[in-house]
Design an enzyme around this catalytic site. Structure first.
Site, PDB file in Angstrom:
ATOM      1  N   GLU A 243      43.528  69.392  -1.002  1.00  0.00           N
ATOM      2  CA  GLU A 243      43.144  68.314  -1.866  1.00  0.00           C
ATOM      3  C   GLU A 243      44.321  67.578  -2.168  1.00  0.00           C
ATOM      4  O   GLU A 243      45.332  68.188  -2.781  1.00  0.00           O
ATOM      5  CB  GLU A 243      42.756  69.074  -3.200  1.00  0.00           C
ATOM      6  CG  GLU A 243      41.777  67.909  -4.124  1.00  0.00           C
ATOM      7  CD  GLU A 243      42.924  67.156  -4.866  1.00  0.00           C
ATOM      8  OE1 GLU A 243      43.263  66.018  -4.509  1.00  0.00           O
ATOM      9  OE2 GLU A 243      42.958  67.662  -6.081  1.00  0.00           O
ATOM     10  N   CYS A 277      44.860  63.266 -10.143  1.00  0.00           N
ATOM     11  CA  CYS A 277      44.402  62.793  -8.684  1.00  0.00           C
ATOM     12  C   CYS A 277      43.204  61.980  -8.691  1.00  0.00           C
ATOM     13  O   CYS A 277      43.287  61.239  -7.802  1.00  0.00           O
ATOM     14  CB  CYS A 277      44.362  64.245  -7.804  1.00  0.00           C
ATOM     15  SG  CYS A 277      42.975  65.264  -8.734  1.00  0.00           S
TER      16      CYS A 277
END
Length: 497
Positions: A243, A277
């Protein structure tokens, strides 16, 4: 907390407060030998963990969850100290981790338990079963921006799937990682104490974990670091879940509720100082409402006070990234109705709103990771979708339109791994939904059923039926004539379907 042998590197490092630079704790730099030992011990404990069965694992994980809930203030204080975020934000982060841990523990058997599958007309003589087994030991390399919630999306789900875990927290938040492992060891039976272990250090320790014999690695961080981890994993064909951040866009239609959109955009862009994020970094608003939306965003962002509503830049070098993106955008013709270069007052960055940023500017292409949002006008939602999808990142997005039906239609055209209609980051709070992206955002999924399956290996099982079942095509004892009749019957069946 189960202790590893004294670091053979003979070195330590300090975790520092991002607010005032004070020393918060001293931690060992674990080298390859200690990391391999951690993997070995976790693997031994994982064998006992497997023997505990679904009920035993569920019980232990829920006991740990309850313990973490009771210790929420303690965990939040460490998170706040090492990241600089306000304690109330840290508490919310811990709560979100508890929600996911609870879901993983309660749903692991339903998702991964053995089940019957249809055999099909060509295999009537076989009973078909699908089962999942743990991959073994999962190495988790975590980030500093959400040092509890983000790695727990791998840790909790990996444990629920029956694995052992060795966790390397960010060098900026080692105290959080150590506290998580200690809380686990204190909450579960002693035979499982080594199941979840922590190793600390810098990039070299993370690299050592990637090549220490773990059966899968789950990484959260930058795309550049992910590529380095992938190179290490490739040497042993160790699967990697990565990720790697995002450049998330919000699309606002002409008939959207602008007040709701502005509230969501400001929170999505500024919460945690923009160090999220899946935070909001780009906004595409239809031209007819663009000016009104910008005014609302500026008004709301102006009310925020760094140090109160959000913390400092946890990673000091991120200040330079924010400054570069901002200055390049302004030099390229953008303007800032709120903030500018004067907004950088280390260690804080005051809210910045940019308008008219060139699509090829770094502020629109690269992850800024600061309290900065770019709001551009578009002709219509078709153009908004086109621009949103043009990014190399593909993690999350949000849509605001006059109706939910239109919002859902727009959401289905976006390439992002998660889309919220009428809110931002709505999917992150739903534990049954997977989380992850594509492109520069990485690959693989955590959370939900997909997250559990990410840490398990599918296994196909067939059991020959005792009676019936038709012609066996996998035996030389079956006559050629009988086999040919069966093949011809199958051909005719599929020719008509």
């Amino acid at each position: 907390m189960p202790s590893l042998p004294q670091a053979t590197t003979g070195t330590t490092f300090d975790s520092l407060s991002p607010v005032d630079g004070s020393t918060l704790g001293t931690h060992p730099v674990h080298g390859p030998a200690e990391v391999r030992e951690a993997v070995r011990r976790s693997r031994e404990a994982a064998r006992r963990w497997a023997a505990a069965g679904w009920n035993g694992r569920r019980s232990a994980l829920l006991t740990w969850k309850r313990s973490l809930a009771r210790r929420m203030d303690e965990v939040a204080e460490v998170v706040a100290a090492e990241t600089g975020k306000p304690v109330h934000d840290a508490r919310a982060e811990v709560l979100l981790a508890l929600v996911h841990l609870d879901w993983a523990a309660r749903n692991a058997r339903r998702v991964l338990g053995r089940r019957r599958m249809p055999s099909g007309a060509g295999a009537m003589g076989q009973r078909a079963l699908l089962a999942y087994k743990p991959v073994g030991v999962v190495g988790v390399i975590g980030p500093w921006n959400y040092p509890v919630h983000t790695p727990m999306g791998s840790i909790g789900y990996a444990l629920a799937a029956g694995n052992g875990v060795v966790f390397k927290p960010s060098e900026l938040t080692p105290g959080v990682g150590e506290l998580l492992a200690a809380s686990f060891a204190e909450a579960v039976p002693a035979e499982f104490a080594d199941l979840f272990l922590v190793v600390t250090g810098f990039g070299e320790t993370g690299s050592a974990l990637a090549e220490a014999g773990a059966d899968k690695v789950a990484f959260t961080g930058s795309p550049g670091t992910a590529r380095k981890v992938a190179e290490v994993c490739a040497r042993t064909l160790t699967p990697l879940l990565a990720e790697c951040g995002g450049k998330d866009a919000v699309l606002v239609g002409a008939d959207a509720d602008l007040e709701a959109a502005a509230n969501a955009i400001v929170w999505g862009a500024m919460a945690n100082a923009g160090q999220t994020c899946a935070g909001v970094e780009r906004v595409y608003a239809v031209a007819s409402v663009h000016g009104d939306l910008v005014e609302r965003i500026v008004r709301k962002a102006r009310e925020l006070t760094p140090g109160q509503h959000y913390g400092p830049m946890t990673l000091p070098s991120q200040l330079a990234v924010v400054e570069r993106h901002m200055k390049e955008a302004l030099a390229g013709g953008a303007h800032a109705p709120l903030g500018g270069p004067e907004s950088l007052r280390a260690p804080f960055v005051h809210p910045v709103v940019l308008v008219g940023v060139a699509e090829d500017a770094a502020a629109m292409r690269e992850e800024t990771f600061g309290p900065v949002v770019s709001v551009n006008a578009v002709r219509d939602l078709d153009e908004a979708v086109e621009r949103a999808n043009a990014s190399a990142y593909s993690l999350g997005a949000a849509v605001f339109t006059g109706t939910r039906k239109e919002g859902l239609a727009v959401a289905e055209r976006l390439t992002a791994g998660g889309v919220s209609v009428g809110s931002v980051l709505g999917y992150a709070s739903v534990p049954s939904l997977p989380f992850g992206g594509a492109g520069e955002s990485g690959y693989g999924r955590i959370h939900g059923a997909e997250g559990l399956r990410s840490f398990a290996s599918a296994r196909s099982i067939t059991v020959r039926r005792r009676i019936g079942g038709g012609t066996d095509l996998m035996s030389f004892a079956t006559s050629r004539e009988a086999a040919e009749r069966m093949v011809e019957l199958g051909r005719r069946l599929h020719a008509r379907r």
